[in-house]
Write a protein that holds these residues in place. Structure first.
Motif, PDB file in Angstrom:
ATOM      1  N   SER A  15       0.994  -1.230   0.092  1.00 12.96           N
ATOM      2  CA  SER A  15      -0.021   0.026   0.067  1.00 12.96           C
ATOM      3  C   SER A  15       0.903   1.207  -0.108  1.00 12.96           C
ATOM      4  O   SER A  15       1.675   1.668   0.807  1.00 12.96           O
ATOM      5  CB  SER A  15      -0.806  -0.085   1.099  1.00 12.96           C
ATOM      6  N   THR A  17       0.257   4.251   0.273  1.00 13.40           N
ATOM      7  CA  THR A  17      -0.137   5.215   1.496  1.00 13.40           C
ATOM      8  C   THR A  17       0.745   4.889   2.838  1.00 13.40           C
ATOM      9  O   THR A  17       1.141   5.675   3.508  1.00 13.40           O
ATOM     10  CB  THR A  17      -1.598   5.420   1.669  1.00 13.40           C
ATOM     11  N   LEU A  18       0.558   3.520   3.132  1.00 14.55           N
ATOM     12  CA  LEU A  18       1.053   3.175   4.260  1.00 14.55           C
ATOM     13  C   LEU A  18       2.357   3.198   4.217  1.00 14.55           C
ATOM     14  O   LEU A  18       3.243   3.356   5.083  1.00 14.55           O
ATOM     15  CB  LEU A  18       0.323   1.660   4.637  1.00 14.55           C
ATOM     16  N   GLY A  40      -3.824   9.265   4.951  1.00 15.04           N
ATOM     17  CA  GLY A  40      -5.391  10.121   5.138  1.00 15.04           C
ATOM     18  C   GLY A  40      -5.839   9.929   6.289  1.00 15.04           C
ATOM     19  O   GLY A  40      -6.688   8.867   6.470  1.00 15.04           O
ATOM     20  N   TRP A 126      -9.060   5.084  -5.051  1.00 13.67           N
ATOM     21  CA  TRP A 126      -8.177   4.917  -4.028  1.00 13.67           C
ATOM     22  C   TRP A 126      -7.210   3.808  -4.170  1.00 13.67           C
ATOM     23  O   TRP A 126      -7.525   2.534  -4.705  1.00 13.67           O
ATOM     24  CB  TRP A 126      -9.191   4.433  -2.605  1.00 13.67           C
ATOM     25  N   TYR A 208     -15.940   8.952   2.987  1.00 13.76           N
ATOM     26  CA  TYR A 208     -15.756  10.486   3.351  1.00 13.76           C
ATOM     27  C   TYR A 208     -17.127  11.231   3.256  1.00 13.76           C
ATOM     28  O   TYR A 208     -17.319  12.658   2.951  1.00 13.76           O
ATOM     29  CB  TYR A 208     -15.114  11.055   2.217  1.00 13.76           C
ATOM     30  N   LYS A 238     -13.021   8.125   9.142  1.00  9.02           N
ATOM     31  CA  LYS A 238     -12.782   9.572   8.602  1.00  9.02           C
ATOM     32  C   LYS A 238     -13.612  10.419   9.507  1.00  9.02           C
ATOM     33  O   LYS A 238     -13.039  11.446  10.067  1.00  9.02           O
ATOM     34  CB  LYS A 238     -13.290   9.497   7.193  1.00  9.02           C
ATOM     35  N   TYR A 324      -7.904  15.769   0.911  1.00 11.41           N
ATOM     36  CA  TYR A 324      -6.944  15.584  -0.135  1.00 11.41           C
ATOM     37  C   TYR A 324      -6.912  16.753  -1.224  1.00 11.41           C
ATOM     38  O   TYR A 324      -7.998  17.046  -1.671  1.00 11.41           O
ATOM     39  CB  TYR A 324      -6.871  14.427  -0.824  1.00 11.41           C
ATOM     40  N   ARG A 373      -0.621  13.250  -4.374  1.00  9.60           N
ATOM     41  CA  ARG A 373      -1.809  13.570  -3.284  1.00  9.60           C
ATOM     42  C   ARG A 373      -1.149  14.084  -2.008  1.00  9.60           C
ATOM     43  O   ARG A 373      -0.148  13.680  -1.361  1.00  9.60           O
ATOM     44  CB  ARG A 373      -2.396  12.255  -2.950  1.00  9.60           C
TER      45      ARG A 373
HETATM   46  N1  GLU Z   1      -6.898   5.274   3.424  1.00  8.62           N
HETATM   47  C1  GLU Z   1      -6.179   6.331   4.153  1.00  8.62           C
HETATM   48  C2  GLU Z   1      -5.271   6.750   3.038  1.00  8.62           C
HETATM   49  O1  GLU Z   1      -5.407   6.675   1.877  1.00  8.62           O
HETATM   50  C3  GLU Z   1      -5.487   5.440   4.981  1.00  8.62           C
HETATM   51  C4  GLU Z   1      -4.316   4.480   4.606  1.00  8.62           C
HETATM   52  C5  GLU Z   1      -4.682   3.357   4.014  1.00  8.62           C
HETATM   53  O2  GLU Z   1      -5.476   2.760   4.684  1.00  8.62           O
HETATM   54  O3  GLU Z   1      -4.327   3.065   3.086  1.00  8.62           O
HETATM   55  O4  GLU Z   1      -4.375   7.555   3.025  1.00  8.62           O
END
Ligand code: GLU
Ligand code: PMP
Length: 395
Positions: A15, A17-18, A40, A126, A208, A238, A324, A373
């Protein structure tokens, strides 16, 4: 040793984002002053009235396994919420509570997709949609949108993407990562296309929903002919700043809810009992109780748009929801700054991390190669400092 691992996991990407959040954390631990705008995640504390409910649940000994699909009174609160906020009628046997909306999405993919089934993803989407679909052996079909259409898929784009193999469409509104919100007319346009394709199912990710600065959230499940084939996904991460408490849920046709419950029953069982109890209190509260957070996000969006808008080369839409901004930074491609040639959005995002000490996420993992982002779930001071650093690094 990766050859001992399954192809399934070897083919999956981490991921983004993580991964970026972990990288920012690591650099911070090394003493670097990183401003993290990659994740996020609301920077607010969970409201006290929700925390109190969780403490009560501990004292009342909610310590056993819950029903796999969630406590009945939580599902009743969810049913009431769907009626109150979305005018949707979901009975208790149409609702499944899961360990975050992420698990809700994984349940859906595993229960609905066969090998080779196509899933239309309006891009940017996403980050996890694509990998979750592939995990279930589905085939993501990206429909690229751009800043010119406010990153929204048009009915003709949808019609052109449909093939005999199309099984589902997954989208979020308000959208992560673009912040775009589909209005009623736009959703009706998509629903009209789907009228001719009764076997296509829709995942409407509305996590959201409340972070919408224009108001008037629309659920596609409420449109004619859509209820029977829409899975409405939502959660408390959220709007209630409850990311770590891991509660998401779906409203869906009963046969889909039943399948998700069966699947979840073999994988994780019911979601965390204490968090489920607290979620009842969260969902029963009037939306006015969380308005202070939404107002604050709105204010920060305006500040960030103004600051980033003053940086030459940033092309911005005006996101109407989520938290975002998704600037198109492709005008920097081919330029050499501080000895680094920027060729891709990932180069740009890494450049900001290295030279501005600001963590963002490249648009590539969201299916858009021209954007990055930036999350504004951060304090006003952090946003101001970050924008100043970015401007300086790019000057
Ligand atoms: N959904 C949030 C993001 O897009 C948190 C991280 C994740 O779960 O990917 O940053
Ligand atoms: N959908 C979207 C669009 C998201 O941004 C996220 C990120 N939190 C999720 C689903 C998953 O949320 P959670 O698992 O925290 O409920």
């Amino acid at each position: 040793m990766n050859h001992h691992l399954s192809e399934r996991i070897n083919n999956m990407s981490t991921s983004a984002t993580l991964a970026m959040a972990a990288k920012a954390r690591e650099l911070r631990n090394q003493g670097k002053d990183i401003i993290g705008l990659s994740l996020g995640e609301p920077d607010f504390n969970i409201p006290d009235f929700i925390k109190e409910a969780a403490k009560r649940a501990i004292d009342e000994n909610y310590s056993s396994y819950s029903p796999v699909d969630g406590y009945a009174d939580l599902k009743q609160a969810i049913s009431n919420k769907f009626k109150r906020d979305n005018n949707l009628d979901y009975g208790l046997n149409q609702i499944v509570v899961s360990t975050g909306a992420k698990q809700s999405l994984a349940n859906i993919a595993m229960c609905m997709l066969n090998k080779g089934d196509e899933v239309i993803l309006p891009a940017p989407y996403w980050v996890s949609y694509s990998d979750i679909v592939q995990l279930a052996e589905g085939v993501p079909v990206e429909v690229p949108t751009s800043i010119d259409t406010d990153f929204k898929m048009t009915p003709s784009q949808l019609a052109a993407a449909i093939t005999p193999k199309t099984k589902m469409i997954w989208f979020s509104s308000p959208c992560n990562p673009s912040g775009s919100v589909y209005n009623e007319k736009e959703l009706q346009g998509l629903a009209n296309v789907l009228k001719k394709h009764p076997n296509i199912f829709v995942v409407s990710d509305e996590i959201y929903e409340h972070i919408n600065f224009r108001g008037g959230h629309v659920s596609i499940a409420g449109m004619e002919g859509m209820y029977e084939r829409t899975i409405t996904v939502n959660g408390v991460s959220k709007a209630f700043a409850m990311t770590g408490w891991r509660i998401g849920y779906i409203g869906a046709p009963e046969w889909i809810a039943k399948a998700c419950t069966k699947f979840q029953g073999q994988i994780t069982s019911g979601a965390n009992a204490i968090a489920q109890r607290a979620t009842i209190t969260a969902l029963e509260a009037p939306v006015s109780k969380i308005k202070y957070m939404i107002d604050e996000f709105h204010k920060r969006r305006d500040i960030l748009l103004e600051l980033l808008g003053s940086i030459e080369g940033f092309n911005l839409n005006v996101p109407e929801g989520a938290f975002y901004v998704f600037p198109d930074i492709s005008s920097f491609f081919g330029k050499t700054l501080r000895g680094t040639t920027l060729r891709t959005a990932s180069d740009f995002s890494l450049f900001l991390l290295e030279h501005a000490l600001v963590a963002t996420v490249s648009g590539e993992s969201f299916g858009n190669d021209n954007c990055i982002r930036i999350s504004y779930a951060a304090s006003e001071k952090e946003l101001r400092d970050a924008a100043a650093r970015i401007k300086e690094a790019l000057s």
